[in-house]
Design an enzyme around this catalytic site. Structure first.
Site, short mmCIF file in Angstrom:
data_model
loop_
_atom_site.label_atom_id
_atom_site.label_comp_id
_atom_site.label_asym_id
_atom_site.label_seq_id
_atom_site.Cartn_x
_atom_site.Cartn_y
_atom_site.Cartn_z
N ASN A 8 0.86 -1.18 0.00
CA ASN A 8 0.00 0.00 0.00
C ASN A 8 0.90 1.23 0.00
O ASN A 8 1.46 1.61 1.02
CB ASN A 8 -0.89 -0.04 1.25
CG ASN A 8 -1.85 1.13 1.31
OD1 ASN A 8 -1.79 2.03 0.48
ND2 ASN A 8 -2.73 1.12 2.30
N ARG B 237 -2.64 -2.12 -3.38
CA ARG B 237 -3.86 -1.34 -3.14
C ARG B 237 -3.79 -0.13 -4.04
O ARG B 237 -2.81 0.63 -4.01
CB ARG B 237 -3.93 -0.89 -1.69
CG ARG B 237 -5.09 0.02 -1.46
CD ARG B 237 -5.07 0.64 -0.10
NE ARG B 237 -6.20 1.55 0.00
CZ ARG B 237 -6.12 2.77 0.51
NH1 ARG B 237 -4.99 3.22 0.98
NH2 ARG B 237 -7.20 3.53 0.55
N HIS C 19 -12.89 2.92 0.23
CA HIS C 19 -12.87 1.91 1.30
C HIS C 19 -13.56 0.61 0.85
O HIS C 19 -14.04 -0.17 1.69
CB HIS C 19 -13.63 2.39 2.56
CG HIS C 19 -12.92 3.44 3.36
ND1 HIS C 19 -13.59 4.43 4.04
CD2 HIS C 19 -11.61 3.66 3.59
CE1 HIS C 19 -12.72 5.21 4.66
NE2 HIS C 19 -11.50 4.76 4.40
N HIS D 246 -17.23 2.15 8.16
CA HIS D 246 -15.78 2.09 8.35
C HIS D 246 -15.34 3.43 8.96
O HIS D 246 -15.38 4.47 8.30
CB HIS D 246 -15.08 1.86 7.00
CG HIS D 246 -13.59 1.85 7.10
ND1 HIS D 246 -12.83 0.72 6.98
CD2 HIS D 246 -12.72 2.86 7.36
CE1 HIS D 246 -11.55 1.02 7.16
NE2 HIS D 246 -11.46 2.32 7.39
N ASN E 62 -9.33 7.00 10.34
CA ASN E 62 -9.04 8.41 10.08
C ASN E 62 -9.94 8.92 8.98
O ASN E 62 -10.47 10.01 9.03
CB ASN E 62 -7.57 8.60 9.74
CG ASN E 62 -6.75 8.75 10.99
OD1 ASN E 62 -7.14 9.51 11.89
ND2 ASN E 62 -5.65 8.03 11.07
N ARG F 265 -11.00 15.54 7.76
CA ARG F 265 -11.84 15.96 6.62
C ARG F 265 -13.22 16.37 7.10
O ARG F 265 -13.78 15.75 8.01
CB ARG F 265 -11.99 14.82 5.60
CG ARG F 265 -10.71 14.42 4.93
CD ARG F 265 -11.00 13.42 3.81
NE ARG F 265 -9.81 12.72 3.41
CZ ARG F 265 -9.70 11.39 3.36
NH1 ARG F 265 -10.74 10.62 3.66
NH2 ARG F 265 -8.57 10.83 3.00
N ASP G 285 -7.75 12.53 16.77
CA ASP G 285 -7.73 11.19 17.33
C ASP G 285 -8.90 11.01 18.29
O ASP G 285 -8.99 11.70 19.31
CB ASP G 285 -6.38 10.98 18.05
CG ASP G 285 -6.18 9.54 18.45
OD1 ASP G 285 -7.00 9.02 19.24
OD2 ASP G 285 -5.19 8.94 18.00
N GLY H 120 -10.59 1.77 13.10
CA GLY H 120 -10.07 2.03 14.45
C GLY H 120 -11.13 2.49 15.43
O GLY H 120 -11.20 2.00 16.58
N ILE H 121 -11.99 3.41 15.02
CA ILE H 121 -13.04 3.91 15.93
C ILE H 121 -14.16 2.88 16.04
O ILE H 121 -14.61 2.53 17.15
CB ILE H 121 -13.60 5.26 15.43
CG1 ILE H 121 -12.49 6.31 15.35
CG2 ILE H 121 -14.75 5.73 16.30
CD1 ILE H 121 -12.89 7.62 14.69
N GLY H 122 -14.61 2.36 14.90
CA GLY H 122 -15.72 1.40 14.89
C GLY H 122 -15.40 0.14 15.68
O GLY H 122 -16.26 -0.43 16.36
N ASN I 105 -13.14 -0.12 18.16
CA ASN I 105 -12.66 0.07 19.54
C ASN I 105 -13.46 0.99 20.43
O ASN I 105 -13.30 0.96 21.64
CB ASN I 105 -11.22 0.62 19.51
CG ASN I 105 -10.27 -0.36 18.87
OD1 ASN I 105 -10.09 -1.45 19.37
ND2 ASN I 105 -9.69 0.02 17.75
N GLU J 229 -8.12 -5.29 5.15
CA GLU J 229 -8.05 -5.00 3.72
C GLU J 229 -6.93 -5.79 3.04
O GLU J 229 -7.04 -6.20 1.89
CB GLU J 229 -7.85 -3.49 3.51
CG GLU J 229 -9.08 -2.71 3.95
CD GLU J 229 -8.82 -1.23 4.14
OE1 GLU J 229 -9.00 -0.48 3.19
OE2 GLU J 229 -8.44 -0.84 5.26
P1 ADP Z 1 -6.62 4.60 9.41
O1 ADP Z 1 -7.84 5.10 8.71
O2 ADP Z 1 -5.47 5.55 9.36
O3 ADP Z 1 -6.27 3.15 9.08
P2 ADP Z 1 -7.54 3.54 11.95
O4 ADP Z 1 -8.53 2.62 11.33
O5 ADP Z 1 -6.39 2.95 12.67
O6 ADP Z 1 -7.01 4.64 10.95
O7 ADP Z 1 -8.36 4.46 12.98
C1 ADP Z 1 -7.77 5.51 13.67
C2 ADP Z 1 -8.81 6.08 14.62
O8 ADP Z 1 -9.23 5.04 15.51
C3 ADP Z 1 -8.29 7.21 15.48
O9 ADP Z 1 -9.27 8.25 15.56
C4 ADP Z 1 -8.14 6.54 16.84
O10 ADP Z 1 -8.29 7.44 17.90
C5 ADP Z 1 -9.30 5.58 16.80
N1 ADP Z 1 -9.17 4.58 17.85
C6 ADP Z 1 -8.28 3.58 17.97
N2 ADP Z 1 -8.44 2.92 19.15
C7 ADP Z 1 -9.46 3.54 19.79
C8 ADP Z 1 -10.14 3.36 21.04
N3 ADP Z 1 -9.77 2.40 21.88
N4 ADP Z 1 -11.16 4.19 21.34
C9 ADP Z 1 -11.54 5.17 20.50
N5 ADP Z 1 -10.96 5.40 19.32
C10 ADP Z 1 -9.94 4.60 18.96
#
Ligand code: ADP
Length: 391
Positions: free
Chosen positions: A9, A84, A173, A201, A204, A234, A276, A324-326, A328, A378
């Site tokens: 990638n 990718r 995505h 998804h 970021n 964005r 973040d 990451g957000i979805g 965690n 991915e």
């Molecule tokens: P990218 O799109 O760069 O691959 P990621 O899928 O890793 O990014 O997602 C990054 C986001 O996920 C950031 O906003 C980060 O704060 C959030 N994130 C990761 N872990 C947690 C968590 N435990 N709680 C809330 N947000 C999280």
């Protein structure tokens, strides 16, 4: 014999890679070459071995040669390289092998993704030099969305802009949405052809997609990844008159407005603090009002888009959170579902806290509409597509 695929990638100053085994879905070695084109490029890896190496003054080609060396040192082989690629336009509705023809098609699309496609082309050229004997494949972020019907992909602009210039909604995505929807069907033990799904998804970059019978029928991103949901930096949807307005009132150029919308908006712009989500949730808990507002707008716009996407489906069998957000963030998922009572969602608070780990990722109460958490992968989609193309 097992087939390992090297997944690449390429970004403007970095290369993410993963040596993956498509059948088992296992990542043997993954890593990142970063700070490319500076004098202190760095290669980092983890998996069967972990470590890092200074590459000195290195561009994409030198970084890929560094990866070749690393694989040789670790006695790891690969059968093909899968790339990718961001924008396949209307020409590519599925993954394909790299050939003179497909490269010409990709070049013809470069105007649609001027920041991304030229870098991907550079990565493919560098990989050809680094792995002269291996077949290579391209897997497009846009391809999964090529099944969207006209009513979903057309902008209400003069039709000639679509016909002659290719201006339409493409969506991105795609590999992630495809992976989590297939995984949802597998976990729910239902054929994907029977399911009406929405996948969100949230990384970021953020996008949500309506998937009917395994096919994308609408998505939130558009001609570029700027459209749709609020993201890390964005803005997502804004009034299209904003460019002219900011030009007139603040004397900003088109490039300055674009930079503002892509790099200084979203969670970062609203909070004035961070892009973040983790940091913003902590700041909100400590009483930071701007962080709270940023999260509120993010969640509201997400729920509003999910609700809008149900129009493309007519019903909803499951909502999937990923990225990451979805994957965690329990509070983001909880607040989003709380805004959608008319869809019947009822969160199982305990299951949400553990990301549904004990129950196939399901975080909703039994006998209520299904909400799930599914970690995306991915790279495995790219490895599997590449393996299928070379077999
Ligand atoms: P990218 O799109 O760069 O691959 P990621 O899928 O890793 O990014 O997602 C990054 C986001 O996920 C950031 O906003 C980060 O704060 C959030 N994130 C990761 N872990 C947690 C968590 N435990 N709680 C809330 N947000 C999280």
């Amino acid at each position: 014999m097992k087939t390992n695929i090297l997944v690449i990638n390429c970004g403007s100053s970095s290369i993410k890679f993963s040596l993956a085994e498509p059948e088992s879905g296992q990542h043997i070695l993954s890593g990142l070459a970063e700070k490319l084109d500076s004098t202190h490029a760095l290669l980092k890896w983890k998996g069967v071995a972990s470590g890092s190496k200074e590459l000195g003054k290195a561009g994409h080609k030198e970084a890929l040669l560094g990866i070749v060396d690393l694989l040789q040192q670790l006695n790891l082989s690969c059968s093909a390289v899968g790339h990718r690629v961001v924008h396949g336009g209307e020409k590519f509705s599925s993954s394909c092998l790299v050939s003179e023809d497909s490269l010409a098609g990709l070049k013809a699309n470069s105007h649609l993704a001027p920041l991304h496609n030229p870098v991907n082309l550079q990565g493919i050229a560098a990989a050809k030099l680094a792995f002269p004997d291996l077949p290579q494949a391209m897997v497009f972020d846009t391809a999964f969305h090529q099944t969207m019907p006209r009513q979903a992909f057309l902008y209400a602009l003069p039709y000639a802009l679509y016909r002659d210039e290719g201006i339409r909604r493409y969506g991105f995505h795609g590999t992630s949405h495809r992976f989590v929807c297939q995984e949802a069907a597998r976990r729910l033990e239902r054929p994907i052809e029977e399911l009406a799904l929405i996948s969100a998804h949230l990384g970021n970059g953020c996008s949500a997609t309506a998937v009917l019978g395994g096919k994308s029928v609408d998505t939130t991103m558009g001609l570029t990844p700027l459209e749709g949901l609020v993201m890390g930096t964005r803005s997502g949807d804004i009034d299209p008159s904003l460019h002219e307005f900011l030009g007139n009132t603040l004397n900003l150029s088109l490039a300055e407005v674009s930079n503002l919308l892509n790099k200084k908006s979203g969670l970062l712009g609203l909070s004035g603090k961070s892009n973040d989500m983790r940091e913003l949730l902590e700041a909100e808990a400590a009483g930071d009002e701007r962080a709270a507002i940023a999260i509120q707008v993010f969640v509201y716009r997400l729920a509003k888009s999910i609700s809008a996407l149900t129009v493309a489906l007519g019903r909803l069998d499951a909502l999937i959170f990923t990225g990451g957000i979805g994957e965690n963030s329990c509070p983001v998922r909880q607040r989003c579902l709380d805004l959608l009572p008319f869809l019947g969602f009822q969160v199982d608070a305990e299951a949400n806290l553990t990301h549904g780990q004990d129950n196939k990722g399901i975080i909703s109460l039994e006998n209520t509409p299904c909400a799930m958490v599914i970690p995306t992968d991915e790279e495995i989609v790219i490895a599997r597509d590449t393996a299928a193309l070379i077999s």
